[in-house]
Write an enzyme that holds these catalytic residues in place. Structure first.
Site, PDB file in Angstrom:
ATOM      1  N   HIS A 118      42.887 -46.762   4.704  1.00 22.51           N
ATOM      2  CA  HIS A 118      42.192 -46.622   3.420  1.00 22.51           C
ATOM      3  C   HIS A 118      41.733 -45.173   3.307  1.00 22.51           C
ATOM      4  CE1 HIS A 118      39.840 -48.004  -0.091  1.00 22.51           C
ATOM      5  NE2 HIS A 118      39.046 -47.001   0.258  1.00 22.51           N
ATOM      6  N   CYS A 119      42.240 -44.485   2.295  1.00 22.22           N
ATOM      7  CA  CYS A 119      41.929 -43.067   2.112  1.00 22.22           C
ATOM      8  C   CYS A 119      40.708 -42.927   1.203  1.00 22.22           C
ATOM      9  CB  CYS A 119      43.121 -42.335   1.512  1.00 22.22           C
ATOM     10  SG  CYS A 119      42.853 -40.561   1.294  1.00 22.22           S
ATOM     11  N   PRO A 120      39.581 -42.427   1.711  1.00 22.02           N
ATOM     12  CA  PRO A 120      38.396 -42.279   0.853  1.00 22.02           C
ATOM     13  C   PRO A 120      38.554 -41.178  -0.187  1.00 22.02           C
ATOM     14  CG  PRO A 120      37.986 -41.326   3.016  1.00 22.02           C
ATOM     15  CD  PRO A 120      39.328 -41.996   3.098  1.00 22.02           C
ATOM     16  N   GLY A 123      40.629 -42.906  -2.773  1.00 29.15           N
ATOM     17  CA  GLY A 123      39.960 -44.108  -3.268  1.00 29.15           C
ATOM     18  C   GLY A 123      40.889 -45.299  -3.346  1.00 29.15           C
TER      19      GLY A 123
END
Length: 356
Positions: A118-120, A123
């Site tokens: 999950h890439c912050p 998003g």
């Protein structure tokens, strides 16, 4: 750079500006595609799957019976893929056995096929769809890699020409740097940023060549055993960069329809559980409320004035103070499934704590 074009060669200046704009636009397009595209969300089930009755090889006797006590499902089960035994886990949130290489994202709260991470910054989850056909694999992992690699190229490009701008300007170096603050800022900014995006580009290129995901690599899945999904460097690269996108398993534009039967069933189960809990907690209270206190009081009444006469083991407060004794009433409650039994024990104690 726009303000410096008239001072340099027209063709050279316009080419640098045009290439920089193209890289910037491509970077933003890849960012938008990565953020807006479905990473491969697996649709949830309304009910747990039915047990197929077959023997599953489980590593532990961990059975799933939290939501459905009457249904026992193994926590993991084995499937065979490319001659290898793959363990798939049961997801308590989505009520399904996850497909191979899928994982549940704690941030998005969805199971994602071939979950990478999950890439912050984006998003969004990053994933690739697993299908039997190698030409139908893509979700948003390819656009994510293109976004990171384009950012790396853009940082190197801006760093190089900003540095050339400082070097090719005649005069003392410190004087030139003090006059061209924008170029100095871009040099330091791109030098720092390129280590992050460049490191990600190299790392994910390695993952693509070995057919791994970030989730699997961080957990050392294939350090001590062979990777059953590795098809060779060339085929792994073709699988990512030249495969077509798979239709989404979830129709996000579809009208949501509530399953009335499922909703009613879940509400009924919830109410029944609450009723059972309240029955266990308040069984003694209900038993005390149902006692016939009026009959007990009538049996104690006497004809003289209609006052309640105390039994021999009950003492009048004035009598207790005079004799130095007190009476304690113990109530013992034993609850069974169908009945509640009350037992009363009355003891009288003197001041010396001796039972009378």
């Amino acid at each position: 750079m726009v303000f410096r074009i008239p001072k340099v060669d027209v063709v050279y200046g316009h080419v640098i500006l045009l290439v920089g704009l193209v890289l910037t636009v491509l970077d933003l397009i890849f960012l938008f595609l990565t953020s807006a595209r479905n990473p491969g969300i697996v649709p949830r089930n309304s009910w747990p799957p039915e047990s197929d009755g077959s023997s599953h090889s489980t590593t532990s006797m961990d059975w799933i019976n939290a939501t459905t006590p009457d249904l026992k499902l193994p926590r993991t089960k084995d499937i065979y893929l490319n001659g290898y035994t793959i363990k798939v886990k049961y997801c308590d949130t989505c009520l399904l056995y996850r497909p191979p290489r899928a994982s549940h994202c704690s941030i998005c709260n969805n199971c994602v096929q071939r979950f990478d991470h999950h890439c912050p910054w984006v998003g969004q989850c990053i994933g690739v769809t697993n299908t039997p056909r190698a030409d139908l694999m893509q979700r948003n992992y390819r656009t994510f890699f293109l976004f990171v690699s384009t950012s790396t190229i853009l940082c190197i490009y801006v760093f190089t020409f900003s540095l050339l701008q400082i070097i090719n300007t005649p005069g003392d170096l410190w004087t030139v740097m003090s006059r061209d603050v924008i170029s100095v800022f871009l040099i330091f900014y791109c030098f720092i940023a390129v280590w992050f995006v460049g490191g990600l580009s190299v790392f994910h290129f390695y993952l693509i060549c070995t057919n791994q995901t970030t989730y699997e690599n961080f957990r050392y899945r294939y350090d001590k055993k062979e990777n059953p999904y590795n098809r060779g460097v060339f085929k792994n690269l073709v699988e990512i960069f030249f495969s077509k996108s798979v239709p989404s398993m979830v129709n996000f534009r579809e009208w949501v329809t509530e399953d009335e039967d499922a909703g009613a069933g879940s509400i009924t189960n919830k109410l029944s559980e609450d009723i059972m809990k309240s029955t266990k907690k308040t069984g003694a209270e209900l038993a005390l409320q149902n006692l016939d206190y009026k009959g007990i009081e009538d049996s104690l009444r006497k004809d003289n004035g209609g006052k309640v006469a105390l039994e021999p083991f009950f003492l009048d407060p004035a009598q207790e103070e005079k004799d130095g004794t007190r009476c304690v009433f113990f109530l013992e409650i034993e609850e069974d499934e169908d009945e509640c039994v009350l037992e009363a024990v009355i003891c009288r104690f003197s001041d010396e704590n001796e039972s009378v």
